[in-house]
Structure formats: C-alpha cells, structure tokens
Motif scaffolding. Sequence first.
Motif, PDB file in Angstrom:
ATOM      1  N   PHE A 180       0.820  -1.211   0.000  1.00 36.04           N
ATOM      2  CA  PHE A 180       0.000   0.000   0.000  1.00 36.04           C
ATOM      3  C   PHE A 180       0.856   1.264   0.000  1.00 36.04           C
ATOM      4  CE2 PHE A 180      -3.067  -3.102   1.070  1.00 36.04           C
ATOM      5  CZ  PHE A 180      -4.323  -2.568   0.834  1.00 36.04           C
ATOM      6  N   HIS A 181       0.373   2.252  -0.730  1.00 34.37           N
ATOM      7  CA  HIS A 181       0.921   3.598  -0.740  1.00 34.37           C
ATOM      8  C   HIS A 181      -0.249   4.517  -0.402  1.00 34.37           C
ATOM      9  CE1 HIS A 181       4.606   2.258  -2.967  1.00 34.37           C
ATOM     10  NE2 HIS A 181       3.773   1.267  -3.230  1.00 34.37           N
ATOM     11  N   CYS A 182      -0.094   5.340   0.618  1.00 33.85           N
ATOM     12  CA  CYS A 182      -1.229   6.098   1.157  1.00 33.85           C
ATOM     13  C   CYS A 182      -1.035   7.600   0.968  1.00 33.85           C
ATOM     14  CB  CYS A 182      -1.410   5.803   2.640  1.00 33.85           C
ATOM     15  SG  CYS A 182      -1.726   4.071   3.028  1.00 33.85           S
ATOM     16  N   ILE A 183      -2.039   8.225   0.381  1.00 36.96           N
ATOM     17  CA  ILE A 183      -2.086   9.686   0.285  1.00 36.96           C
ATOM     18  C   ILE A 183      -3.119  10.183   1.292  1.00 36.96           C
ATOM     19  CG2 ILE A 183      -2.766  11.622  -1.180  1.00 36.96           C
ATOM     20  CD1 ILE A 183      -1.675  10.098  -3.568  1.00 36.96           C
ATOM     21  N   PHE A 184      -2.723  11.183   2.093  1.00 38.70           N
ATOM     22  CA  PHE A 184      -3.667  11.750   3.051  1.00 38.70           C
ATOM     23  C   PHE A 184      -3.450  13.251   3.123  1.00 38.70           C
ATOM     24  CE2 PHE A 184       0.034  11.828   5.667  1.00 38.70           C
ATOM     25  CZ  PHE A 184      -0.219  12.660   6.751  1.00 38.70           C
ATOM     26  N   VAL A 241      -3.827   6.736   7.027  1.00 41.09           N
ATOM     27  CA  VAL A 241      -2.538   6.084   6.805  1.00 41.09           C
ATOM     28  C   VAL A 241      -2.609   4.657   7.344  1.00 41.09           C
ATOM     29  CG1 VAL A 241      -0.082   6.099   7.340  1.00 41.09           C
ATOM     30  CG2 VAL A 241      -1.286   8.260   6.921  1.00 41.09           C
ATOM     31  N   LEU A 242      -2.338   3.687   6.491  1.00 42.03           N
ATOM     32  CA  LEU A 242      -2.314   2.286   6.909  1.00 42.03           C
ATOM     33  C   LEU A 242      -0.973   1.991   7.564  1.00 42.03           C
ATOM     34  CD1 LEU A 242      -3.802  -0.476   6.826  1.00 42.03           C
ATOM     35  CD2 LEU A 242      -2.600  -0.919   4.669  1.00 42.03           C
ATOM     36  N   PRO A 243      -0.958   1.568   8.816  1.00 41.81           N
ATOM     37  CA  PRO A 243       0.316   1.252   9.471  1.00 41.81           C
ATOM     38  C   PRO A 243       1.110   0.216   8.681  1.00 41.81           C
ATOM     39  CG  PRO A 243      -1.464   1.323  11.090  1.00 41.81           C
ATOM     40  CD  PRO A 243      -2.112   1.406   9.730  1.00 41.81           C
ATOM     41  N   GLY A 244       2.379   0.511   8.453  1.00 39.16           N
ATOM     42  CA  GLY A 244       3.233  -0.393   7.703  1.00 39.16           C
ATOM     43  C   GLY A 244       3.230  -0.161   6.213  1.00 39.16           C
ATOM     44  N   ALA A 245       2.511   0.872   5.732  1.00 41.05           N
ATOM     45  CA  ALA A 245       2.452   1.151   4.294  1.00 41.05           C
ATOM     46  C   ALA A 245       3.839   1.455   3.742  1.00 41.05           C
ATOM     47  CB  ALA A 245       1.520   2.327   4.021  1.00 41.05           C
ATOM     48  N   ALA A 246       4.046   1.088   2.488  1.00 40.97           N
ATOM     49  CA  ALA A 246       5.352   1.292   1.856  1.00 40.97           C
ATOM     50  C   ALA A 246       5.693   2.762   1.711  1.00 40.97           C
ATOM     51  CB  ALA A 246       5.372   0.618   0.480  1.00 40.97           C
ATOM     52  N   GLU A 247       4.685   3.602   1.532  1.00 39.19           N
ATOM     53  CA  GLU A 247       4.932   5.028   1.270  1.00 39.19           C
ATOM     54  C   GLU A 247       3.733   5.821   1.740  1.00 39.19           C
ATOM     55  OE1 GLU A 247       6.054   7.883  -2.583  1.00 39.19           O
ATOM     56  OE2 GLU A 247       5.572   5.764  -2.854  1.00 39.19           O
TER      57      GLU A 247
END
Length: 300
Positions: A248-252, A266-272
């Motif tokens: 996962f890559h998360c934009i917030f 934001v997903l904990p452990g996301a790649a970016e």
Amino acid sequence: MLAWIQRLLALAWLAALLGLPARAVLQGAGLLPALGWAAVVLGAHALWLALTVAMAALANRGDASPRASWRQWLQAWWGEVLTAPRVFFWRQPFRTHAEPDRPDLGAPGQPGVVLLHGFFCNRALWNPWMARLRAERIAFVAPSLEPVFGSIDDAVPLLEAAVQRLERATGVAPLIVAHSMGGLVTRAWLRQAQADGRVRAVLTIGTPHGGTALARLAMSENGRQMQRGGGWLATLSAAEPAERAARFHCIFGHCDNIVFPASTAVLPGAAEVLHLPATAHVDLVDHPASWALAKRLLQS
C-alpha cells in the motif's frame, strides 16, 4: 442507482435555485429577497462543507498529522466548494459513462489500472483520470460499486470482476487506485480472495484505514463500518498478514474534511505515505501529486 439519486438531487437543487427567487419576485417581495433566496441555495453546500471542516479541525487537535493553519483550512474549504458541485451535481449524475472502460489499451504485459471510488460516489469521479489514461494508452477499468448503502463486503465481487478483466487483457497484475471507502473495498478483496499476488500495488487516497470520526453520524451499513474502533474494521485488520501493508501507498491530507483525524488515512506499515497540505477530501483525487504517484507506481 446512485446516478439517478444524484440526478434527482441536482434537479431539486436547480429547481430551488430558480424557483425560490422567482416566487419572491412574483409575490412582489422585490429583487433583494429574491437574491437572498438565491444566495441561501447557492451557499447551502458551502455551509455544510464549512461544518465538516470545523469538525475535522477539532478532531485533528493533538493528531500526529502536520498542523494545518487557518489559511490552509480556508484554501481546502474553498477548493471543495468549487469541486463538489461539479462532481455531485454534474459529473456523477449525468456523465457516468462519458469515459467507458478501456481494458484493451496498451501493449500486452503493460499493467492497467483499476479505479475505485468511495462512499456516495460512482465511476464518474474518475473521469479526468480516465481521460488521461486513455490519452496515454494505459488500460483501465472503473466499476461503480453497488449497492450504494450496503456492506463494503458486497462490493468485493465487482472489484474481482474488474481485476479479472485487466488480467485477461494485459496478462499482468493491475495497479489499484482507490479513493476513500474504495481502499477498504480493496482490503476486503485482498482478504477474501487472498489476492496479494494479483495486484501490482495499491494506492489509497483519503481512505479511512483507521475509520473516521464522521462515521458516527452514518446511517447506512457501509457508513457504520467506517466508524473508528468499529467491529468491521477490527475484524478486517485482525485477518491481514503484517506484510500485506507493504503493498500500500497512502495519500492523506491534514485538511481532509471527511476522513479525520487525518492520520486515520494512513495504513500502518504502508510502503509510502504522501501528505498533501491544504486539500480537502474530494480534491485529493485530482491533485497533481496523486496522478504523479500513480504513474510512478505503474512504471516502477
């Protein structure tokens, strides 16, 4: 179904915008009361957005996300005031199929993109993205998730069908780009289908991975499933292997007026993790940085 609901809402809004001032004039109230009614109708959605912005600002106090200034909140609010009518009163009600799916684009072995919208939206949210993907000859499929107010799990078969279409057309795993609730649909699909090897990467934009405080007001099943600390999210998280988050890559955004506190996107452990300042919930979709990150994930 959603397009028809939003068509009725758009037409009701237009009837109020034209009808209430006209009635004031016909009743001899004069021009100023007529203009006042027009301002009330035009400003109703701006007032609702201001309320959600105020709720988000309160919820973000003490959050781990960067602190937004009042100018940034104002910029985000005004951007959403301009964007929301285009999306909810024009694009989604009347332009749902303006950009048809194109799984046939590109060369074999070139990955395509599955575009997933969020709550109370349909595939037309992605019309600007689909136009750009078509122009750059990148295969894409954008389902409208149904039922509109049903369980998030009920949308999983639609995502499965979209992925299969791109797998058959391109021969490789697609990139999934998901806005808001669409990111939770993706996580539910990965859990149900154990499909980690069938996705190139997942880009989530304003997805309430940890729920959202606004869902306390929800009346629909999928809305309640997005409550912070809720049972559905807890069950989903408990079933996910720790290594899955690296896909996962998360934009917030710290001015997201729908998903707040902001760090819940934001997903904990996301790649970016990419933070977009001074940008509200729907505007996150068409932010240039969102498109740029998707293109990079396709090319990496």
